[in-house]
Design a protein around this motif. Structure first.
Motif, short mmCIF file in Angstrom:
data_model
loop_
_atom_site.label_atom_id
_atom_site.label_comp_id
_atom_site.label_asym_id
_atom_site.label_seq_id
_atom_site.Cartn_x
_atom_site.Cartn_y
_atom_site.Cartn_z
N GLU A 683 0.83 -1.20 0.00
CA GLU A 683 0.00 0.00 0.00
C GLU A 683 0.87 1.26 0.00
O GLU A 683 1.76 1.41 0.84
CB GLU A 683 -0.89 -0.02 1.26
N ASP A 684 0.64 2.13 -0.97
CA ASP A 684 1.39 3.37 -1.09
C ASP A 684 0.84 4.37 -0.07
O ASP A 684 -0.30 4.78 -0.18
CB ASP A 684 1.24 3.90 -2.52
N PRO A 685 1.62 4.72 0.94
CA PRO A 685 1.08 5.62 1.96
C PRO A 685 0.90 7.03 1.43
O PRO A 685 1.72 7.52 0.66
CB PRO A 685 2.14 5.58 3.06
N SER A 686 -0.19 7.67 1.82
CA SER A 686 -0.36 9.07 1.44
C SER A 686 -0.20 9.93 2.69
O SER A 686 -0.21 9.43 3.81
CB SER A 686 -1.74 9.28 0.81
N LEU A 687 -0.02 11.23 2.46
CA LEU A 687 0.16 12.13 3.60
C LEU A 687 -1.09 12.11 4.46
O LEU A 687 -2.20 12.26 3.96
CB LEU A 687 0.39 13.55 3.08
N HIS A 688 -0.89 11.93 5.76
CA HIS A 688 -2.05 12.01 6.64
C HIS A 688 -1.67 12.76 7.90
O HIS A 688 -0.51 12.78 8.31
CB HIS A 688 -2.58 10.60 6.98
N GLY A 689 -2.66 13.38 8.51
CA GLY A 689 -2.41 14.25 9.65
C GLY A 689 -1.90 13.48 10.86
O GLY A 689 -2.26 12.32 11.07
N LEU A 690 -1.04 14.13 11.63
CA LEU A 690 -0.53 13.52 12.85
C LEU A 690 -1.17 14.27 14.03
O LEU A 690 -2.11 15.03 13.86
CB LEU A 690 0.99 13.60 12.88
N ASP A 691 -0.60 14.05 15.20
CA ASP A 691 -1.20 14.62 16.42
C ASP A 691 -1.44 16.13 16.31
O ASP A 691 -2.51 16.62 16.59
CB ASP A 691 -0.29 14.33 17.62
N GLU A 692 -0.37 16.84 15.89
CA GLU A 692 -0.53 18.29 15.87
C GLU A 692 -1.11 18.74 14.53
O GLU A 692 -0.81 18.16 13.50
CB GLU A 692 0.84 18.94 16.08
N PRO A 693 -1.93 19.79 14.54
CA PRO A 693 -2.49 20.26 13.27
C PRO A 693 -1.37 20.80 12.37
O PRO A 693 -0.41 21.41 12.84
CB PRO A 693 -3.44 21.39 13.70
N GLY A 694 -1.50 20.54 11.09
CA GLY A 694 -0.52 21.05 10.13
C GLY A 694 0.66 20.12 9.95
O GLY A 694 1.50 20.35 9.10
N HIS A 695 0.78 19.09 10.73
CA HIS A 695 1.89 18.15 10.61
C HIS A 695 1.40 16.87 9.96
O HIS A 695 0.52 16.20 10.48
CB HIS A 695 2.45 17.87 12.02
N GLU A 696 1.96 16.56 8.79
CA GLU A 696 1.51 15.36 8.09
C GLU A 696 2.71 14.52 7.67
O GLU A 696 3.77 15.05 7.40
CB GLU A 696 0.74 15.75 6.82
N ALA A 697 2.53 13.21 7.61
CA ALA A 697 3.59 12.33 7.15
C ALA A 697 3.00 11.23 6.29
O ALA A 697 1.85 10.82 6.50
CB ALA A 697 4.35 11.73 8.33
N ALA A 698 3.78 10.75 5.33
CA ALA A 698 3.32 9.66 4.47
C ALA A 698 3.98 8.37 4.90
O ALA A 698 4.85 7.84 4.23
CB ALA A 698 3.64 9.98 3.01
N CYS A 699 3.56 7.90 6.05
CA CYS A 699 4.11 6.64 6.55
C CYS A 699 3.00 5.93 7.31
O CYS A 699 2.30 6.55 8.10
CB CYS A 699 5.30 6.90 7.48
#
Lengths: 708, 328, 333
Positions: A683-699
């Motif tokens: 599965e190709d990971p897409s950017l998704h939000g993390l704990d803090e708003p505005g912080h995203e990672a594709a993992c």
């Protein structure tokens, strides 16, 4: 001279005590080198002294023209015949300077090995890697071809070339930059040398590759027990590697000492300036850098007195009359060539007050919360694929380079967004796509509310005023045949400004970037690198743009110059309400300049967030590795830091792995359970939000980790 | 690789066809072969002239140029290159003359290429030393001499030499002393060699000068390269590094020059053949123009284009062999 | 070995960056002139060419004979006070004939060389800068003309321009001599095109033709100047080659080529008929080549090292175009 044959008691970093009675592996005394040139005699090196014992690492630090590389070439006896060399170079007690080419060639490569900067041009293109290592072996040893080949394979294996049996028959162009440098090191250690001189061995490489190469060099040192002379311009690189450091300026050592002395208790304003001008990865709060004003002196017309006087903030009269010699400053192995070193030692002149800290005004826009500011640049799902051709003669398409493979990025008014990644990640392609202002193959680019897909010729030209660019290399980005005035006038003229108006604007621009109006008549070659970059910035600002793309604006500059340009950019942004897209490979610079950061890997953005989020809580394993690879100019911290070393090179953008494109190099992937691994593969990971708003990672398994 | 060479070959072939056609069409448009008969005394009747011209497909008064071109192409496709003004078969004459030119040029090509490379490399290694200065001066002088000047000077030298030594060692006309002497005997070979010395010098001196300048420049480029420094750093002496790593790399760009040199050689050969009276392609070309001989001139056009094609292919094969970077 | 003193000076900022100390700005023109004049061979070459110009255009006025005059008292006489270079079989003054030939060589060479280079620069720069279709078409023409040997074509054309003014030789010689220069210019333009200052101009909205005129051509000026000089020599040679076979300048007019052709028929007996025109030609070509060499050294002193990489800290390799010059390495950034 008082500094001659001074010897430093040593404690090697790996704990090996070195006795003072040993003959030094390498001893350089009173080395002076000059070259005749059209501009007169160039005094490239004016008295260098050092001793080095086996297993010890000496870092020689200096800017271009400081004489550090010339010193190394003199030790190897590879200077051009026109060079005049005096002094003494002893290898294991044997004088080298009076040896001829034939005798020297018996020593070079066997007792004295060299690793050069640019691995691309340093290997003969028409011979295989293997044959070049075999040659190095056979020149010095009576060894059969088959044995030499076996040894070459072992050496390649030692320096971490995967599949060395097969790779030994590759040509240099079939190796990546990092692998070529590994092969260079393999060749250097082939005959078990006593001394290895490494001249900027990692300068041409990406930061994660740099970490690998430094690791290989450490291995090489441990395996051969050789002494290493490491020449670099980067104080960070040697902090964790060298036992002692020698700082050179204008052909002379200006400060020497064990590594801790130099970094924690610098006693020469030049060293202090260098340390203060580097943006640091471990700075928690952003403070203005302290630039060293001015430029190194002309080596063919050195001033009387201290060569650093013109740039020194604490210069006094005696500096203009007498050139200071290296004298003890603090501990008995710490020496500094400064008339005011005594005051620095006693503390009557505090080290952190040597350089005045410049004031940087705060940007107006920054007072408005980010989400209330309008977007000036929006990129949605941008793709750019190139056909891949092979062969220089036979250009045929063999695949597709997915240089940019679906990225989203947004820049709000008044902010600086750092776009970070290593070579090959697609950041330059992204930038070129933006600058062309044409409809992308796939995706959408909106500049100041205008979609580039719907622009007419004239609208596109108009939009160019608002989107300008500053390039990396100030040498290449200014037409050498045009006076500065004409360079600055070009954009104005192309938009039909009147002559008088152009003239006034050029003067204004020159003042804006800290140059004199009279400079308009000079040619780019008459300026230093930092000044040229200022001209490049002035040109970008000529049409009063709203968004400026900064393409590695300081990476071609010497560190002491960098700080001034970075401060200028900061100041202009506040003064003129600009928004920046700051493209860089250097995360420390990005940390210093940016509000938000996007990390690119293989054509994708893998993590994006506010600068604090990215640096304090990096959540994508690639960001973590990238951050951990960057050296910090702090020896103790460096030694304690655990490096995340990535395996191998960046995969080719023609052959992107399935699922997560980082998985085959991902340190986290290896720790995952099989079921989780299957997810990364499938599965190709897409950017998704993390704990803090505005912080995203594709993992799929993003998790914060402190690595700085 | 083979596919690539094939594609290049097709591209070249296309150029060759165009070049040969341009040659034919220009000659057919400009030449007036009927002048050959009109100038005769007594002047033959027009019906005779038309018949002669028709046999040669050269009747510009009756047959439009495109029809003649079509006839010529049709002939070529059937292996027929037409008839000379003199009445001989073009193909036969061409075959014989290619032999003559080859015997003249084969040795010159080898000497020119090898000599140029050696002189160039050595000049670069000994930059600004005696050898370099002399070879630079000599090539400047040779560049300043058109081939015919060189050839005439060589002839003058031969006359002086033969007079001074009282021998006939240096021949300055013809390919052999006696056209009917038995072939492939020892005396025949010696005789041929004696005839070959001066023409070979006249053709190859230019090539040596030309190649050596180029080779010297590329060699000097290489002399400053990082990989030579690496080679020395691992323990090769300066000379060994220069010859093993430097010369090997510097020779690559020179190899690609071959294609241009083929044309150069041919032009050189024109003068050499005429002045030393060798009956090769060059001499044929000059005499054919004098005779308004469209078919022969077109044949020379085909010959030179094919020369360029072959040379181009050879140079590419050489480049691919020498340079691993372009091997795929 | 790869270090040279000039590079070191550059690295150390020999050009005294503005801001510290007095600024001595030596103009590039003066520096080039200085370097050129220091080259003895080049200076001699220049003096010779100037002298030849003077003697070719002023000499005939001093000489009492015109090249058409016939001295019925002197047929085939060796050089003397009256006839400095001797006379021909028909009693023409050899000096007047040589100067007439020299005039022609000088004009043809100068005009032809400049014309060739200008045309080559235009074609090469357009092909290199615009790329794509413009490049394909122009490159194809370059290839085609390379397959058509100049001497061959012009010889075939000779019956057509026979009887027309000899001036027609100039454009014709140029038409078959521009290709190699054009190729070099094309390659240079292609690399300049990717230089940042050209991109910068493009992103500032400067149109293509203006970029060619203001950025591309001025930056290859030294190459063009050197090539123009070499093309002067090539054009002179081209005319002489044709005239030698009677395909160029036609009687009663003369050129150095026709004079040498006539002279060589009497080889051995009347040397002055051969030696003087030949000497004029060789000395002229030699002088032009010496100027060319001197200019190259003066304009392009680092030509040897020009390819060596510029060292810059943390420099990234960048290729925004996908057409890779290095065959296998794929670096997009």
């Amino acid at each position: 001279m008082s500094q001659s044959s001074e010897s430093f008691p040593l404690q090697s970093q790996n704990g090996r005590a070195v006795s003072l009675n040993d003959t030094p592996a390498l001893e350089v005394a009173d080395l002076e080198i000059s070259f005749p040139s059209e501009a007169g005699v160039v005094s490239a090196v004016r008295g260098v002294n050092y001793q080095l014992r086996r297993g010890e690492v000496l870092g020689i630090v200096g800017e271009s023209g400081s004489g550090k590389s010339v010193t190394a070439m003199a030790v190897l006896g590879l200077l051009p015949e026109t060079a005049q060399v005096t002094g003494s170079v002893r290898l294991g007690g044997r004088e080298l300077l009076n040896l001829g080419d034939k005798e020297m060639s018996k020593i070079r490569g066997r007792e004295l090995a060299m690793v050069f900067q640019d691995p691309l041009s340093a290997l003969t293109p028409v011979f295989t890697i293997g044959s070049q290592i075999i040659e190095a072996l056979q020149v010095h040893q009576d060894i059969s071809k088959a044995d030499a080949r076996k040894r070459a394979v072992e050496l390649l294996d030692l320096v971490g070339i995967p599949d060395p049996q097969r790779r030994v028959d590759n040509f240099p162009h079939e190796f990546s930059g990092g692998m070529r440098q590994r092969a260079m090191i393999a060749q250097a250690i082939a005959n078990d040398p006593a001394v290895i001189i490494a001249d900027e061995p990692t300068t041409a490489l990406d930061v994660t590759i740099q970490a690998q190469i430094l690791d290989v060099l450490k291995t090489a040192k441990d395996v051969t027990g050789a002494a290493i002379v490491m020449i670099t311009h980067d104080l960070g690189v040697v902090a964790g590697f060298a036992d002692r450091v020698m700082v050179m300026y204008a052909g002379r050592p200006v400060e020497t000492g064990v590594v801790e002395d130099i970094y924690y208790e610098p006693r020469m304003p030049y060293t202090i300036g260098l340390l203060g001008s580097i943006p640091r990865l471990d700075d928690t709060e952003r403070k203005a850098l302290t630039p060293i004003d001015g430029n190194p002196p002309n080596l063919s017309a050195l001033p009387v007195g201290c060569p650093f006087q013109a740039r020194c903030p604490i210069v006094v009269d005696v500096c203009r009359q007498v050139e200071p010699v290296l004298e003890r400053a603090g501990s008995d192995v710490h020496h500094s060539a400064c008339h005011r070193a005594g005051e620095l030692v006693t503390g009557s002149l505090p080290v952190d007050e040597v350089y005045p800290v410049p004031e940087i005004p705060e940007a107006r826009a920054a007072r408005i919360p980010r989400d209330q500011r309008p977007a000036v640049l929006e990129i949605t799902n941008l793709h750019k694929h190139f056909p891949l051709t092979r062969g220089a003669l036979a250009k045929r398409k063999v695949g597709e380079v997915r240089a940019v493979d679906g990225i989203d990025l947004e820049i709000r008014a008044g902010e600086t967004v750092g776009l970070v990644g290593e070579s090959g990640c697609g950041k330059t392609t992204t930038l070129m796509q933006l600058l062309e202002l044409v409809s992308p193959e796939q995706g959408k680019i909106v500049v100041l509310g205008k979609d580039t897909a719907n622009l007419h010729q004239n609208e596109r030209r108009e939009l160019r005023r608002d989107l300008q660019v500053v390039f990396q290399d100030p040498m290449a980005s200014l037409d050498p045949r045009m006076p500065v005035g004409a360079i600055l006038a070009e954009p104005l003229r192309s938009f039909g400004r009147k002559k008088a108006e152009v003239f006034a604007r050029v003067t204004e621009l020159l003042k804006l970037v800290g140059l004199e109006p009279e400079h308009a008549n000079r040619f780019p070659a008459e300026f230093s690198g930092g000044q040229r970059q200022r001209i490049g910035i002035a040109r970008a600002l000529a049409l009063e743009p709203k968004v400026v793309i900064l393409d590695e604006p300081v990476s071609a500059l010497d560190v002491s110059i960098q700080a001034g340009v970075l401060n200028l950019l900061e100041e202009l942004k506040a003064k003129l309400d600009l928004s920046y897209l700051f493209v860089a490979h250097d995360l420390s610079v990005v940390r210093h300049t940016s509000d938000r950061v996007a990390v690119m890997y293989l054509g994708r953005i893998v993590e994006v967030g506010d600068v604090a989020q990215i640096f304090d809580a990096p959540s994508h394993p690639y960001t973590q590795a990238l951050l951990s690879a960057i050296p910090v100019p702090d020896p103790r911290k460096e030694r304690e830091r655990a490096r995340i070393l990535l395996e191998g090179d960046l995969p080719s953008p023609t052959n992107i792995p399935s699922g997560c494109r980082f998985r085959n190099r991902c340190p986290k992937f290896q720790t995952l359970a099989e079921g989780d691994q299957a997810r990364c593969i499938g599965e190709d990971p897409s950017l998704h939000g993390l704990d803090e708003p505005g912080h995203e990672a594709a993992c799929h398994f993003a998790g914060a980790l402190s690595v700085v | 690789m083979a596919a690539y060479l094939l594609r290049r070959m097709i591209n070249y072939l296309f150029l060759v066809i165009i070049a040969a056609s341009v040659t034919y069409l220009l000659a057919a448009w400009i030449f007036h072969p009927e002048n050959n008969w009109l100038a005769r005394h007594p002047q033959p009747s027009w019906s005779v002239i038309h018949a002669e011209l028709k046999a040669r497909n050269e009747d510009e008064t009756l047959t439009p140029i495109w029809t003649r071109y079509a006839n010529w192409v049709n002939g070529l496709l059937h292996g027929n290159m037409g008839i000379e003004i003199g009445g001989n078969s073009v193909a036969q004459d061409m075959g014989r003359r290619i032999g003559v030119s080859t015997r003249l040029l084969a040795l010159s090509t080898v000497i020119g290429s090898i000599g140029g490379v050696v002189v160039g490399v050595w000049g670069a290694v000994r930059q600004y030393k005696l050898f370099d200065r002399v070879s630079t001066g000599a090539s400047l002088l040779i560049f300043a001499m058109p081939v015919f000047t060189l050839a005439i000077l060589l002839q003058m030298f031969a006359t002086w030499f033969n007079n001074a030594t009282g021998t006939h060692f240096l021949y300055y006309v013809n390919e052999v002393s006696n056209p009917n002497q038995p072939f492939w005997t020892w005396s025949d070979l010696v005789d041929r060699f004696e005839h070959l010395i001066l023409p070979t010098l006249s053709v190859s001196l230019g090539s040596v000068a030309y190649f050596s300048r180029y080779q010297r420049a590329t060699m000097l480029d290489i002399m400053g390269s990082d990989f030579l420094r690496t080679a020395r750093a691992k323990g090769l002496t300066k000379n060994r590094a220069i010859f093993k790593h430097g010369a090997r790399t510097a020779i690559i760009p020179v190899a690609t020059l071959l294609s241009y040199n083929a044309v150069l050689l041919f032009t050189g050969a024109v003068f050499t053949e005429v002045i030393f009276t060798w009956h090769g392609m060059g001499e044929w070309f000059i005499s054919s123009i004098g005779q308004n001989d469209v078919n022969s001139v077109a044949a020379v056009g085909i010959f030179t284009s094919i020369l360029v094609l072959v040379a181009g292919l050879i140079s590419e094969v050489i480049t691919v062999t020498l340079d691993p970077r372009v091997r795929v | 070995m790869s270090l040279n003193a000039n590079a070191l000076v550059d690295e150390a900022g020999s050009t005294d960056p503005i801001g510290d100390g007095p600024q001595v700005s030596t103009g590039r023109g003066r520096l080039v002139l200085k370097r050129f004049l220091r080259n003895r061979a080049a200076t001699i070459g220049l003096v010779i060419v100037v002298l030849m110009f003077l003697s070719a255009f002023v000499g005939p006025d001093i000489d009492q004979w015109k090249y058409t005059d016939i001295d019925f008292e002197n047929f085939q006489t060796p050089p003397s006070g009256a006839h400095w270079f001797g006379t021909t079989q028909t009693g023409q003054d050899m000096f007047a004939l040589c100067m007439r030939g020299l005039q022609k060589s000088l004009i043809i060479g100068l005009v032809g060389g400049v014309l060739t280079t200008a045309f080559a620069a235009l074609v090469g720069a357009c092909a290199g800068y615009y790329g794509r279709w413009a490049d394909r078409i122009l490159s194809w023409f370059i290839d085609l003309f390379l397959v058509l040997p100049s001497f061959l074509m012009l010889s075939i054309l000779s019956p057509w321009f026979r009887g027309k003014t000899w001036m027609i030789l100039i454009p014709l010689l140029a038409a078959f001599a521009w290709m190699i220069t054009a190729r070099i210019v094309r390659a240079q333009a292609m690399s300049l095109k990717n230089r940042e200052f050209v991109s910068a101009a493009r992103f500032m909205g400067v149109p293509g033709w203006r970029i060619i005129l203001r950025h591309i051509l001025p930056n290859i000026a030294s190459l063009l100047i050197i090539d123009a000089v070499l093309n002067v020599a090539a054009t002179i040679l081209g005319e002489v080659n044709l005239s030698f076979f009677g395909f160029g300048v036609q009687a009663p007019d003369v050129s150095l080529g026709t004079l040498i052709d006539t002279g060589q028929q009497d080889i051995g007996s009347y040397q002055w008929l051969l030696v003087f025109p030949m000497a004029c030609l060789v000395v002229l070509l030699l002088a032009v080549n010496m100027i060319g060499d001197g200019l190259r050294d003066a304009l392009d002193p680092n030509a040897q090292g020009a390819k060596s990489k510029v060292r810059r800290p943390k420099a990234e390799r960048r290729d925004s175009t996908p057409v890779l010059t290095e065959p296998v390495t794929v670096e997009v950034d």
